[in-house]
Write an enzyme that holds these catalytic residues in place. Structure first.
Site, PDB file in Angstrom:
ATOM      1  N   GLY A 208       0.909  -1.185   0.003  1.00 35.46           N
ATOM      2  CA  GLY A 208       0.050  -0.007   0.158  1.00 35.46           C
ATOM      3  C   GLY A 208       0.669   1.389  -0.087  1.00 35.46           C
ATOM      4  O   GLY A 208       0.287   2.244   0.325  1.00 35.46           O
ATOM      5  N   ARG A 209       2.132   1.222  -0.365  1.00 37.08           N
ATOM      6  CA  ARG A 209       2.977   2.450  -0.414  1.00 37.08           C
ATOM      7  C   ARG A 209       3.321   2.719   1.010  1.00 37.08           C
ATOM      8  O   ARG A 209       4.049   3.911   1.121  1.00 37.08           O
ATOM      9  CB  ARG A 209       2.637   3.202  -1.288  1.00 37.08           C
ATOM     10  CG  ARG A 209       1.920   3.173  -2.671  1.00 37.08           C
ATOM     11  CD  ARG A 209       2.710   1.809  -3.427  1.00 37.08           C
ATOM     12  NE  ARG A 209       3.688   2.237  -4.000  1.00 37.08           N
ATOM     13  CZ  ARG A 209       4.737   1.237  -4.731  1.00 37.08           C
ATOM     14  NH1 ARG A 209       4.478   0.190  -4.846  1.00 37.08           N
ATOM     15  NH2 ARG A 209       5.865   1.851  -5.165  1.00 37.08           N
ATOM     16  N   LEU A 210       2.958   2.261   2.146  1.00 43.19           N
ATOM     17  CA  LEU A 210       3.283   2.560   3.375  1.00 43.19           C
ATOM     18  C   LEU A 210       4.633   2.259   3.696  1.00 43.19           C
ATOM     19  O   LEU A 210       4.620   1.350   4.759  1.00 43.19           O
ATOM     20  CB  LEU A 210       2.114   2.054   4.306  1.00 43.19           C
ATOM     21  CG  LEU A 210       0.861   3.015   4.263  1.00 43.19           C
ATOM     22  CD1 LEU A 210      -0.286   2.455   4.984  1.00 43.19           C
ATOM     23  CD2 LEU A 210       0.999   4.430   4.463  1.00 43.19           C
TER      24      LEU A 210
END
Length: 230
Positions: A208-210
């Site tokens: 989630g690009r986190l």
């Protein structure tokens, strides 16, 4: 050739990070405690892991300098190989008269980035740069293959040349020059640079690009560690 203005394919390219390839079990989240022993042991460990999974040139790093040649500061980046790692910093070797050598002489500060996409990891270092002692350069020089030593003498790195044939001719002349030499001396224009970081950031890709980003700031004997938002 396909129309490069159509960026739909590029826009769709992405990887959902998380976990090591080849059944690796180091899928733990990067945490501030991983830097309890300093930045160098963790960087060394990540290079070793990149080596273990067969990544080509796991010691490759992108070196960014600043060119002041035309009076306007302009960033310049290229890939070099890390040839020394210690708590002091990272070392690479080059022709001191090359573009990067001249840039670092004029503005002795640089950034380097190690990136291993297969592992979903990056490390960024930023800091002052200094030449390594001559004896350090000499020790590394002796470990280089003879062909690489000859190339360092033959090439006026970063300078224009008319053709590949001319470069090959220069190499042939250099090879003949040192034909009777058991040991080729270190060129006076060649040696190592040490990037002494005042900031080191470890990046670990996450879903989630986190992503996880942990930064260590170094001021003399004092260090601070903090988590950055992705």
């Amino acid at each position: 050739m396909r129309d490069l203005d159509n960026s739909s394919d590029l826009a769709a390219m992405r990887v959902d990070y998380g976990g090591l390839p080849h059944g690796g079990n180091d899928d733990l989240d990067l945490d501030e405690t991983w830097l309890a022993g300093g930045w160098e042991p963790l960087l060394r460990h990540w290079i070793e892991q990149a080596t273990a999974v067969g990544i080509a040139e796991p010691n490759a790093m992108v070196l960014a300098t600043v060119s002041l040649a035309d009076g306007t500061p302009r960033p310049v980046a290229r890939t070099v190989l890390c040839k020394g790692l210690s708590p002091e910093g990272v070392i690479f070797y080059t022709n001191y008269d090359s573009a990067k050598g001249a840039q670092l002489t004029a503005l002795p500060y640089a950034a380097v980035t190690f990136v291993w996409p297969a592992l979903g990891r990056q490390v960024h270092l930023r800091g002052a740069v200094e030449r390594v002692p001559a004896e350090t350069t000499a020790a590394y020089w002796r470990s280089r293959p003879r062909d690489s030593q000859l190339g360092a003498w033959a090439s006026r790195q970063s300078q224009p040349i008319a053709s590949r044939a001319e470069l090959d001719r220069t190499l042939a002349e250099t090879t003949a020059r040192f034909a009777d030499a058991d040991e080729i001396p270190v060129p006076p224009h060649w040696g190592g640079f040490l990037v002494r970081p005042d900031e080191v950031e470890f990046w670990q890709g996450r879903r989630g690009r986190l992503h996880n980003r942990i930064r260590m700031r170094i001021e003399g004997a004092t260090t601070t560690v903090e988590r950055l938002q992705p």
